[in-house]
Design an enzyme around this catalytic site. Structure first.
Site, PDB file in Angstrom:
ATOM      1  N   ASN A  10       0.873  -1.166   0.000  1.00  0.00           N
ATOM      2  CA  ASN A  10       0.000   0.000   0.000  1.00  0.00           C
ATOM      3  C   ASN A  10       0.913   1.220   0.000  1.00  0.00           C
ATOM      4  O   ASN A  10       1.445   1.608   1.039  1.00  0.00           O
ATOM      5  CB  ASN A  10      -0.890  -0.049   1.251  1.00  0.00           C
ATOM      6  CG  ASN A  10      -1.885   1.093   1.297  1.00  0.00           C
ATOM      7  OD1 ASN A  10      -1.810   2.017   0.492  1.00  0.00           O
ATOM      8  ND2 ASN A  10      -2.798   1.026   2.238  1.00  0.00           N
ATOM      9  N   ARG A  95      -2.451  -2.063  -3.624  1.00  0.00           N
ATOM     10  CA  ARG A  95      -3.667  -1.271  -3.461  1.00  0.00           C
ATOM     11  C   ARG A  95      -3.577  -0.088  -4.424  1.00  0.00           C
ATOM     12  O   ARG A  95      -2.612   0.670  -4.402  1.00  0.00           O
ATOM     13  CB  ARG A  95      -3.755  -0.756  -2.027  1.00  0.00           C
ATOM     14  CG  ARG A  95      -4.930   0.172  -1.864  1.00  0.00           C
ATOM     15  CD  ARG A  95      -4.987   0.728  -0.460  1.00  0.00           C
ATOM     16  NE  ARG A  95      -6.177   1.520  -0.313  1.00  0.00           N
ATOM     17  CZ  ARG A  95      -6.220   2.695   0.306  1.00  0.00           C
ATOM     18  NH1 ARG A  95      -5.130   3.203   0.836  1.00  0.00           N
ATOM     19  NH2 ARG A  95      -7.352   3.345   0.413  1.00  0.00           N
ATOM     20  N   HIS A 184     -12.762   3.010  -0.568  1.00  0.00           N
ATOM     21  CA  HIS A 184     -12.776   2.020   0.520  1.00  0.00           C
ATOM     22  C   HIS A 184     -13.451   0.733   0.066  1.00  0.00           C
ATOM     23  O   HIS A 184     -13.947  -0.043   0.891  1.00  0.00           O
ATOM     24  CB  HIS A 184     -13.565   2.524   1.766  1.00  0.00           C
ATOM     25  CG  HIS A 184     -12.917   3.655   2.504  1.00  0.00           C
ATOM     26  ND1 HIS A 184     -13.662   4.633   3.120  1.00  0.00           N
ATOM     27  CD2 HIS A 184     -11.628   3.929   2.760  1.00  0.00           C
ATOM     28  CE1 HIS A 184     -12.852   5.495   3.714  1.00  0.00           C
ATOM     29  NE2 HIS A 184     -11.608   5.086   3.508  1.00  0.00           N
ATOM     30  N   ARG A 245     -11.811  15.866   6.539  1.00  0.00           N
ATOM     31  CA  ARG A 245     -12.602  16.222   5.342  1.00  0.00           C
ATOM     32  C   ARG A 245     -14.034  16.562   5.713  1.00  0.00           C
ATOM     33  O   ARG A 245     -14.619  15.926   6.591  1.00  0.00           O
ATOM     34  CB  ARG A 245     -12.622  15.057   4.346  1.00  0.00           C
ATOM     35  CG  ARG A 245     -11.270  14.742   3.769  1.00  0.00           C
ATOM     36  CD  ARG A 245     -11.321  13.515   2.866  1.00  0.00           C
ATOM     37  NE  ARG A 245     -10.158  12.687   3.129  1.00  0.00           N
ATOM     38  CZ  ARG A 245     -10.093  11.375   2.931  1.00  0.00           C
ATOM     39  NH1 ARG A 245     -11.136  10.733   2.433  1.00  0.00           N
ATOM     40  NH2 ARG A 245      -9.021  10.710   3.222  1.00  0.00           N
ATOM     41  N   GLU A 388      -8.231  -4.949   5.029  1.00  0.00           N
ATOM     42  CA  GLU A 388      -8.051  -4.667   3.598  1.00  0.00           C
ATOM     43  C   GLU A 388      -6.875  -5.455   3.020  1.00  0.00           C
ATOM     44  O   GLU A 388      -6.916  -5.884   1.872  1.00  0.00           O
ATOM     45  CB  GLU A 388      -7.856  -3.161   3.390  1.00  0.00           C
ATOM     46  CG  GLU A 388      -9.141  -2.395   3.642  1.00  0.00           C
ATOM     47  CD  GLU A 388      -8.951  -0.892   3.743  1.00  0.00           C
ATOM     48  OE1 GLU A 388      -8.562  -0.424   4.833  1.00  0.00           O
ATOM     49  OE2 GLU A 388      -9.188  -0.190   2.759  1.00  0.00           O
TER      50      GLU A 388
END
Ligand code: AMP
Length: 406
Positions: A10, A95, A184, A245, A388
């Site tokens: 990742n 990823r 996601h 965010r 993940e």
């Protein structure tokens, strides 16, 4: 013996997270992180979980770029006989944040695929360039090894057109590939499947609302294993209130700030992505700290929490409407898995929608997937830890080996 190991990478702009897994049982053989790449104070932390001595090893000092970072990772792995040259390594799974419309499934990376991931940089300027650097570096180290891209957007490509399109001029949207992609996805796919398992049902037979609440946060509505709506859009800015965010906002705020406050597009970008959400509202983005401040009577922290929960509730209600019948609402990621007060507040008052919590079960700490609603609740409320890396490894291995051993 056939190759059964997968290295998951990742790659961020200044970091690389990695895990080496054995797909015979999904066991982690080694995990680690290289951070502050390109700075004087780079750091590699490597944990050889399967080694005789599984203690953490740490290197500090400048690591110039992703190439040097991956070389250092390969050296660490070699120390435990797990090097990138091992015949047991089946593939590297990367990823990749944005797969656009083209990539709806994990894909073996060749020059053409890499070029297409590069063409998506304008819609994912913060993420895809780092992912591309990671891929290039890994390919240079092991050109003969299958390298697979697993896209954050892929799970959401099943969204119907009416959920994926913004209600803006179609020609403009199409010319600039503007639509809701969602992110996601690897987590939403994994968690919705694990939730079905927890309920003792097949994924095709359950409708689930997944709330991935980490520093970034997104909700998705999953009907029979397929995503039908999700809260993030063209970029990971839309939807829930996040650590830094804003999530949903009137788009007019953007051009209002440009006209009235003299801000540039980049200024507004930074405001909404980095200086908004919980941080913008109360100065903290760690839910533990926010709860501590609330307990101490801090009003700003309280308001930030209430805004966060209000948005979450709106999405739960909206996705109940989208799905029609809901079997489970499931919380995952750093906040969702750990913050019992967030789960309690999000579900409070939603009895008419069939939701209820058992406060005792909800307060219990555990790393296991579990149901935290009382048996009489029409809709189960669950906590399912996301993974993940395991999902990327599974998808990578299934593609290169044509099967899943687990
Ligand atoms: P993630 O992006 O999934 O790694 O989630 C990171 C976020 O999880 C942090 O910013 C914290 O807000 C939150 N978090 C982690 N542990 C806890 C905890 N024990 N209680 C509340 N929030 C937590």
């Amino acid at each position: 013996m056939t190759a059964t190991r997968v290295l998951v990478l990742n790659s961020g702009s200044s970091s690389v997270k990695y895990q080496l897994l054995d797909m015979r049982d999904g066991a982690r053989l080694a995990v680690g992180l290289v951070e502050r790449i390109g700075e004087e104070t780079s750091r590699l932390v490597h944990t050889p979980l399967a080694a005789a001595d599984p203690a953490k090893r740490e290197r500090t000092g400048p690591i110039a770029d992703h190439g040097a970072a991956l070389t250092a990772v390969a050296e660490e792995l070699s120390l435990d006989g797990l090097g990138l040259d091992s015949p047991e390594l089946a593939a590297i799974g990367h990823r990749v944040v944005h797969g656009g419309l083209r990539f709806s499934v994990p894909t073996v990376i060749d020059d053409e695929v890499l070029a297409e991931i590069e063409r998506l940089v304008p819609v994912a300027p913060l993420h895809n360039p780092a992912n591309i650097t990671g891929i290039r570096t890994a390919r240079a180290l092991r050109p003969d090894l299958p390298q697979v891209a697993v896209f954050d957007t892929a799970f959401h490509t099943t969204m119907p057109e009416y959920a994926a399109r913004y209600a803006i001029d179609v020609e403009t949207a199409d010319a600039h590939r503007i639509r809701r992609y969602g992110f996601h996805g690897t987590s939403h796919a994994y968690v919705s499947r694990e939730t079905a398992r927890l309920l003792g049902k097949a994924p095709e037979d359950v409708n689930v609302i997944v709330l991935h609440l980490g520093n970034g946060a997104s909700a998705s509505a999953v009907a029979g294993g397929r995503c039908v709506d999700t809260s993030m859009g063209l970029t990971p800015l839309e939807g829930l209130v996040m650590g830094t965010r804003s999530g949903d906002i009137d788009p007019a705020v953007t051009f209002h700030l440009m006209r009235v406050a003299g801000m540039s597009a980049d200024d507004v970008d930074v405001l909404l992505n980095k200086r908004s959400g919980l941080v913008g509202l109360c100065g903290d983005n760690d839910m533990r700290e926010i709860r501590r401040r609330i307990d101490a009577g801090d009003e700003r922290a309280r308001l930030a929490f209430d805004i966060y929960i209000h948005r979450l509730k709106k999405y739960i209600g909206a996705y109940c409407a989208v799905l029609g019948r809901v079997d489970a609402v499931v919380f995952t990621a750093g906040v969702g898995e750990n913050a019992a007060p967030v789960r309690e507040a999000a579900v409070a008052g939603l009895e008419e929608l069939g939701l209820a919590l058992d406060s005792g079960l909800n307060a219990e700490r555990s790393d296991e997937a579990r149901i935290v609603s009382p048996p009489y609740a029409r809709v189960a409320v669950a906590v399912v830890p996301t993974d993940e890396e395991l999902e990327i490894a599974r998808q990578t291995f299934a593609l290169v080996a044509g099967e899943s051993l687990e």
